[in-house]
Write an enzyme that holds these catalytic residues in place. Structure first.
Site, PDB file in Angstrom:
ATOM      1  N   THR A   1       0.898  -1.221  -0.013  1.00  0.00           N
ATOM      2  CA  THR A   1       0.117   0.064  -0.161  1.00  0.00           C
ATOM      3  C   THR A   1       0.824   1.192  -0.063  1.00  0.00           C
ATOM      4  O   THR A   1       1.566   1.623   1.103  1.00  0.00           O
ATOM      5  CB  THR A   1      -0.971   0.086   1.264  1.00  0.00           C
ATOM      6  OG1 THR A   1      -1.626  -1.165   1.093  1.00  0.00           O
ATOM      7  CG2 THR A   1      -1.856   1.343   1.210  1.00  0.00           C
TER       8      THR A   1
ATOM      9  N   LYS B   1      -7.691   0.787  -2.473  1.00  0.00           N
ATOM     10  CA  LYS B   1      -7.064   0.456  -1.136  1.00  0.00           C
ATOM     11  C   LYS B   1      -7.059   1.446  -0.159  1.00  0.00           C
ATOM     12  O   LYS B   1      -7.376   1.199   1.272  1.00  0.00           O
ATOM     13  CB  LYS B   1      -5.642  -0.163  -1.462  1.00  0.00           C
ATOM     14  CG  LYS B   1      -5.003  -0.711  -0.115  1.00  0.00           C
ATOM     15  CD  LYS B   1      -5.694  -1.872   0.515  1.00  0.00           C
ATOM     16  CE  LYS B   1      -5.034  -2.327   1.680  1.00  0.00           C
ATOM     17  NZ  LYS B   1      -3.798  -2.746   1.584  1.00  0.00           N
TER      18      LYS B   1
ATOM     19  N   LYS C   1       1.404   4.887   8.324  1.00  0.00           N
ATOM     20  CA  LYS C   1       1.570   5.033   7.034  1.00  0.00           C
ATOM     21  C   LYS C   1       0.311   5.191   6.224  1.00  0.00           C
ATOM     22  O   LYS C   1       0.274   6.272   5.398  1.00  0.00           O
ATOM     23  CB  LYS C   1       2.570   4.152   6.410  1.00  0.00           C
ATOM     24  CG  LYS C   1       2.508   4.177   4.910  1.00  0.00           C
ATOM     25  CD  LYS C   1       3.239   2.749   4.379  1.00  0.00           C
ATOM     26  CE  LYS C   1       2.864   1.403   4.775  1.00  0.00           C
ATOM     27  NZ  LYS C   1       1.678   1.349   3.692  1.00  0.00           N
TER      28      LYS C   1
END
Length: 307
Positions: A105, A181, A252
């Site tokens: 990701t 995502k 993140k």
């Protein structure tokens, strides 16, 4: 140059770069059906997969030299760049026409930039971030969302179909998978934060959190994250939960969510609040712990709930 194990099955030759929480079970699952070569900086992790039948490699470049498909399963874009374009990067040896499957990701812009750099070498990118956790990765039960042109997707199918129980093609371009995502991570990150608040409040009210979690999970307030992370949050007050998803991964990922939302001019106040909670957890030294440990930011181990 690494050679596939003698008993390796027929099919496209796959190099797996990165054997972390997701890469290790994915590589192990692929070995049963495809010839696989692996690289990770940790030799003990490589040994776990080579024991299952994979070939070992000394670098990403070494792993990709004879590969048709390179699957990248690293933590962030900096590691993606190093794995592909570093001095010993996989893109230095992967043949023109080869495929890189990016399962990390990293966000839409990073995926597009990576695709452009690979295209200069005649290599195609399949943007395929994964969701489902290590256990499902090891059984081929992942949710994978894909952005790729049809020809690249067709070439990568032997790998994707073996790893995914649900594969959603979002669009024809790298970055499309990352966009979906990001939405997935928005929901996952907010749900974990909400579950942590519920457990913290239960402790503050003197209720048994285990009873609260079990009860709520059966009703309208239930969610996958409450049922999955709730029991692990209780473990955070003991010896700590097994690390299945590090807290700093959500630092993140929620950063990607809020950046994507800002660029789209879409307000995401709940995602922003959840991001701050993960940042507080990281600042408290919990970055390498399971993300369920974020509950201890709201209700410390020695706080009023410990009675």
């Amino acid at each position: 140059m690494p050679e596939p194990a003698p008993s390796a099955p027929a099919g496209p030759r796959v190099a797996v770069i990165g054997l972390g929480a997701m890469g290790l079970p994915m590589a192990t699952h692929l070995v049963a059906g495809l010839p696989v070569t692996v690289f990770d900086v940790a030799a003990d992790r490589r040994a776990l997969v080579t024991a299952a039948g994979a070939a070992d490699a000394a670098s990403p470049a070494d792993a990709a030299r004879a590969a048709d498909i390179v699957l990248v399963a690293v933590r962030d874009q900096a590691q993606v760049t190093a794995a592909l374009f570093g001095a010993d990067g996989a893109a230095t040896t992967l043949r023109p026409g080869g495929i890189v499957v990016l399962t990390s990701t990293v966000g839409p812009d990073a995926a597009r930039d990576t695709a452009a750099r690979l295209a200069e070498r005649g290599i195609r990118l399949v943007d395929a971030p994964v969701s489902g956790g290590p256990t499902r990765a090891g059984t081929g039960d992942l949710l994978i969302v894909v952005g790729a042109d049809p020809d690249a997707l067709r070439a990568a199918r032997p790998v994707l179909d073996r790893l995914a129980s649900t594969l959603t093609v979002v669009g024809p371009d790298p970055g499309d998978g990352q966009a979906l995502k990001a939405i997935n991570q928005l929901l996952a990150g907010v749900h974990i934060a909400a579950a942590a608040e519920a457990v913290a409040l239960a402790r503050g009210l003197g209720l048994d959190p285990a009873v609260v979690i079990d009860s709520l999970a059966q009703g309208a307030a239930g969610s996958f994250m409450l049922a999955d992370r709730g029991p692990r949050m209780l473990q955070a007050y003991g010896e700590g939960a097994e690390v299945r998803s590090r807290l700093d991964i959500f630092v993140k990922d929620m950063g990607i969510v809020t950046e994507v939302a800002k660029d789209a001019h879409v307000p995401t106040p709940l995602a922003a609040a959840a991001q701050q909670l993960y940042l507080l957890g990281e600042r408290a030294g919990l970055g390498a712990q399971d993300d369920s440990s974020v509950v201890t930011v709201l209700s410390p181990r020695d706080g009023a709930g410990d009675r």
